[in-house]
Enzyme design. Structure first.
Site, short mmCIF file in Angstrom:
data_model
loop_
_atom_site.label_atom_id
_atom_site.label_comp_id
_atom_site.label_asym_id
_atom_site.label_seq_id
_atom_site.Cartn_x
_atom_site.Cartn_y
_atom_site.Cartn_z
CG ASP A 85 -0.28 -0.38 2.52
OD1 ASP A 85 0.97 -0.37 2.57
OD2 ASP A 85 -0.99 -0.68 3.49
CG ASN A 156 -8.76 -0.94 12.08
OD1 ASN A 156 -7.78 -1.59 11.72
ND2 ASN A 156 -9.23 0.07 11.38
CD GLU A 163 -8.56 1.34 7.72
OE1 GLU A 163 -8.55 0.45 8.59
OE2 GLU A 163 -7.89 2.39 7.81
C1 GLP Z 1 -0.38 0.38 8.64
C2 GLP Z 1 -0.06 -0.46 7.39
C3 GLP Z 1 -0.31 -1.93 7.62
C4 GLP Z 1 0.31 -2.36 8.94
C5 GLP Z 1 -0.36 -1.64 10.08
C6 GLP Z 1 0.22 -2.02 11.45
O1 GLP Z 1 -1.61 0.98 8.60
N1 GLP Z 1 -0.79 -0.02 6.23
O2 GLP Z 1 0.22 -2.66 6.52
O3 GLP Z 1 0.19 -3.75 9.09
O4 GLP Z 1 -0.25 -0.25 9.91
O5 GLP Z 1 1.40 -1.32 11.69
P1 GLP Z 1 2.43 -1.66 12.83
O6 GLP Z 1 3.22 -2.83 12.34
O7 GLP Z 1 3.29 -0.44 12.97
O8 GLP Z 1 1.65 -1.98 14.06
#
Ligand code: GLP
Length: 262
Positions: A85, A156, A163
């Site tokens: 993404d 979430n 989402e």
């Molecule tokens: C972001 C990314 C996700 C990721 C998530 C969790 O929103 N788009 O791909 O898995 O956050 O992030 P973290 O690993 O920092 O908890």
């Protein structure tokens, strides 16, 4: 009524057993699996196609891959990567873009050909962004799909930027980021009001098309969502639950993240 053996099989497939490892060990295990895939493909004269994620969670895997490059000569010359993404409206030269983040954590630290390190481009009007989604999916298809997809999980239950509300058959598209996701990203952008409202993300169906999926979740902050993702009903309210329908998805969590799971 189904025979007892069938009932057991159903229970097992609907609530997978997570693999519980300390985060550092989990990073080593996943990096080793990636290294084996890359070497096996190279030995056959093929390219390994990796699906990559951003966030704090996969950083340890990237650091370990950099170490394997430095200490054990692991080469990324035959590797193609696709990130999940990107933010809409954030140019790839902007240090807050996922492209810039990947360059700092991995791309610029190994011998990966920059032309084969793909991150969606998040800049353009609605028509251009739709075209970017179609182009990006076509690039993945052109190399035969993703061999191994790394994913994290949002608080979430989001996967990439899918989402809550994202369907099983969702494809790459522009999405609106939720309040929880934007709050979790606020530090990196110097305040909630500066966090982009939209992102570009591979869809759930795109993620499920990978031949192997490794979901990582670490820390107490993730324990409630990991338990719900593993044990709750499969559906769009919690997009990570769809990964339970994949035949080679492993959930690798540390003891803190596993602490609410049965
Ligand atoms: C972001 C990314 C996700 C990721 C998530 C969790 O929103 N788009 O791909 O898995 O956050 O992030 P973290 O690993 O920092 O908890």
């Amino acid at each position: 009524m189904a025979p007892p053996s069938m009932q057991t099989a159903n229970v097992t497939s609907s609530a997978p057993q997570p693999i519980v490892l300390e985060a550092a060990e989990a990073a080593r295990v996943v990096a080793r699996e990636i290294a084996e895939l890359v070497r096996a493909k190279a030995a056959r004269g093929e390219r390994a196609v990796l699906g990559l994620a951003t966030g704090k969670t996969p950083v340890g895997v990237y650091h370990e891959l950099v170490r394997l490059r430095r200490d054990e000569g692991l080469s990324f010359a035959n590797v193609t990567t696709f990130n999940l993404d990107e933010f809409v409206g954030v140019d790839e030269r902007d240090p807050r873009s996922f492209r810039a983040w990947m360059r700092r954590e991995l791309f610029d630290l190994v011998d990966l050909d920059p032309a084969r390190a793909h991150v969606p481009r998040g800049v353009g009007d609605a028509v251009e962004l739709d075209a970017e989604c179609a182009r990006y999916r076509a690039s993945i298809a052109a190399v035969g799909g993703i061999d191994l997809q790394l994913v994290g999980i949002g608080r979430n239950g989001h996967v990439a930027f899918n989402e809550p509300g994202s369907s099983r058959d969702s494809r790459m598209r522009v999405v609106e980021l939720s309040g929880v996701t934007r709050a979790d990203l606020a530090n990196g952008f110097g305040g909630l009001e500066r966090v982009p409202a939209h992102g570009l993300t591979l869809g759930i169906a795109d993620v499920l098309a990978a031949r192997a999926i490794r979901l990582l979740a670490f820390g107490e902050k993730k324990h409630a969502i990991v338990a719900r993702a593993l044990e709750g009903p499969i559906g769009p309210e919690l997009p990570a639950t769809f990964l339970r329908e994949h035949r080679d998805a492993r959930w690798i969590v540390d003891p803190a993240a596993a602490s609410q799971s049965r």
